[in-house]
Design a protein around this motif. Structure first.
Motif, short mmCIF file in Angstrom:
data_model
loop_
_atom_site.label_atom_id
_atom_site.label_comp_id
_atom_site.label_asym_id
_atom_site.label_seq_id
_atom_site.Cartn_x
_atom_site.Cartn_y
_atom_site.Cartn_z
N ARG A 31 10.10 41.45 -26.97
CA ARG A 31 10.00 41.53 -28.44
C ARG A 31 9.93 42.97 -28.91
O ARG A 31 10.50 43.33 -29.94
CB ARG A 31 8.78 40.75 -28.91
N ILE A 32 9.22 43.81 -28.17
CA ILE A 32 9.13 45.23 -28.52
C ILE A 32 10.51 45.87 -28.50
O ILE A 32 10.90 46.59 -29.42
CB ILE A 32 8.17 45.96 -27.56
N LEU A 33 11.28 45.59 -27.44
CA LEU A 33 12.62 46.15 -27.34
C LEU A 33 13.50 45.66 -28.50
O LEU A 33 14.23 46.44 -29.11
CB LEU A 33 13.26 45.76 -26.00
N ALA A 34 13.39 44.38 -28.81
CA ALA A 34 14.23 43.82 -29.88
C ALA A 34 13.85 44.41 -31.24
O ALA A 34 14.73 44.76 -32.04
CB ALA A 34 14.09 42.30 -29.89
N LYS A 35 12.56 44.52 -31.51
CA LYS A 35 12.11 44.99 -32.82
C LYS A 35 12.37 46.48 -33.03
O LYS A 35 12.67 46.91 -34.15
CB LYS A 35 10.61 44.71 -33.00
N THR A 36 12.26 47.26 -31.97
CA THR A 36 12.42 48.70 -32.11
C THR A 36 13.84 49.17 -31.88
O THR A 36 14.17 50.32 -32.18
CB THR A 36 11.49 49.45 -31.13
N GLY A 37 14.67 48.29 -31.33
CA GLY A 37 16.04 48.68 -31.04
C GLY A 37 16.17 49.48 -29.76
O GLY A 37 17.24 50.05 -29.49
N ALA A 38 15.11 49.52 -28.96
CA ALA A 38 15.18 50.22 -27.68
C ALA A 38 16.06 49.43 -26.72
O ALA A 38 15.93 48.21 -26.61
CB ALA A 38 13.77 50.39 -27.09
N ARG A 39 16.94 50.13 -26.00
CA ARG A 39 17.87 49.45 -25.11
C ARG A 39 17.19 48.92 -23.86
O ARG A 39 17.62 47.92 -23.29
CB ARG A 39 18.99 50.42 -24.71
N ASP A 40 16.13 49.58 -23.41
CA ASP A 40 15.47 49.21 -22.17
C ASP A 40 14.11 49.89 -22.11
O ASP A 40 13.67 50.53 -23.07
CB ASP A 40 16.32 49.58 -20.95
N ARG A 41 13.44 49.76 -20.98
CA ARG A 41 12.08 50.29 -20.85
C ARG A 41 12.04 51.81 -20.96
O ARG A 41 11.09 52.38 -21.50
CB ARG A 41 11.49 49.82 -19.52
N VAL A 42 13.06 52.48 -20.41
CA VAL A 42 13.10 53.93 -20.51
C VAL A 42 13.10 54.37 -21.96
O VAL A 42 12.36 55.27 -22.37
CB VAL A 42 14.34 54.49 -19.78
N GLN A 43 13.94 53.72 -22.78
CA GLN A 43 14.01 54.08 -24.19
C GLN A 43 12.70 53.74 -24.91
O GLN A 43 12.32 54.42 -25.87
CB GLN A 43 15.19 53.36 -24.85
N ALA A 44 12.00 52.70 -24.45
CA ALA A 44 10.70 52.36 -25.04
C ALA A 44 9.68 53.46 -24.76
O ALA A 44 8.86 53.80 -25.62
CB ALA A 44 10.20 51.02 -24.49
N VAL A 45 9.73 54.03 -23.55
CA VAL A 45 8.82 55.13 -23.22
C VAL A 45 9.12 56.34 -24.11
O VAL A 45 8.21 57.00 -24.63
CB VAL A 45 8.94 55.51 -21.73
N ILE A 46 10.40 56.64 -24.29
CA ILE A 46 10.78 57.75 -25.17
C ILE A 46 10.25 57.51 -26.58
O ILE A 46 9.74 58.42 -27.23
CB ILE A 46 12.31 57.92 -25.17
N LEU A 47 10.37 56.27 -27.07
CA LEU A 47 9.85 55.95 -28.40
C LEU A 47 8.35 56.17 -28.47
O LEU A 47 7.83 56.70 -29.46
CB LEU A 47 10.18 54.49 -28.75
N ALA A 48 7.63 55.78 -27.43
CA ALA A 48 6.18 55.97 -27.42
C ALA A 48 5.82 57.44 -27.54
O ALA A 48 4.84 57.80 -28.21
CB ALA A 48 5.58 55.37 -26.15
#
Length: 223
Positions: free
Chosen positions: A196-213
């Protein structure tokens, strides 16, 4: 069948990759490119599942090629293959939209596993290594870029409190198992939250989620 495009300016490197990949029943090489411009043309032609992208190449380099491929909205995922695991260009590759990276001296099974992971939508870089690399990258930024007060990132506005908490610990390098154990959740629940986090933020994968953080200052660099 996972389709792969090999991008490297060294013919022997491309040959070695091709020999390895074509020995696998579930992979096929759709083409080779010796620079970023060729890579973009071949991605547009073949739409491979994964691109093995070198960084330092004559003409258009792998970073800019990655940026343009991702910006075009193609479903292709990029796996950066670099000489050094702390090469500053690898950080730029992640920010350009790559789904992870490996070093060229990785074991064959590591490269194959990395390709399969990227093709399935996962990230290749382990969470703990991701944090170490991003910490090193951010420490190279000017102080104002890391400490200046900024408004909240709009990508966070749709997250629930729990999702924000999980995004924070993803940025701190926690695996799904560690999140489940430390937050007293079922691992399947954690996976649902991450999706859900990836979908809501538009992050492509976990790496991009870390960058967002990091970008949103949910996580700050370690000292």
């Amino acid at each position: 069948m996972t389709t792969v495009l090999i991008v490297d300016d060294q013919p022997m490197q491309r040959f070695g990759f091709r020999m390895l990949l074509e020995s696998q029943d579930d992979m096929t090489v759709v083409g080779e490119a010796s620079n970023g411009s060729e890579a973009i043309r071949l991605v547009d032609r073949f739409h491979p599942d994964v691109v093995l992208m070198d960084i330092r190449m004559p003409g258009l380099d792998g970073i800019e090629a990655t940026r343009r491929i991702i910006a075009a909205g193609d479903r292709t995922r990029i796996l950066i293959v670099t000489t050094f695991d702390l090469d500053e260009y690898a950080y730029d590759g992640l920010r350009a939209g790559a789904s992870g990276f490996l070093v060229k001296d990785a074991q064959p099974e590591e490269l194959l596993a990395g390709i399969r992971a990227v093709a399935s939508g996962d990230a290749v870089v382990a969470p703990s290594l991701t944090r170490r690399l991003l910490d090193a990258y951010i420490h190279h930024l000017p102080p104002a870029a890391t400490t200046a007060a900024r408004p909240e990132d709009p990508r966070l506005t749709s997250l629930t409190g729990r999702e924000r908490e999980i995004l924070t610990v993803i940025g701190q390098g926690w695996t799904n198992t560690e999140i489940a154990e430390r937050l007293h959740l079922a691992e399947s629940t954690v996976k649902t939250h991450v999706g859900r986090i990836l979908a809501k933020t538009g992050a492509r994968d976990r790496v991009q989620a870390v960058i967002l953080a990091y970008d949103s200052q949910l996580v700050t660099p370690t000292t």
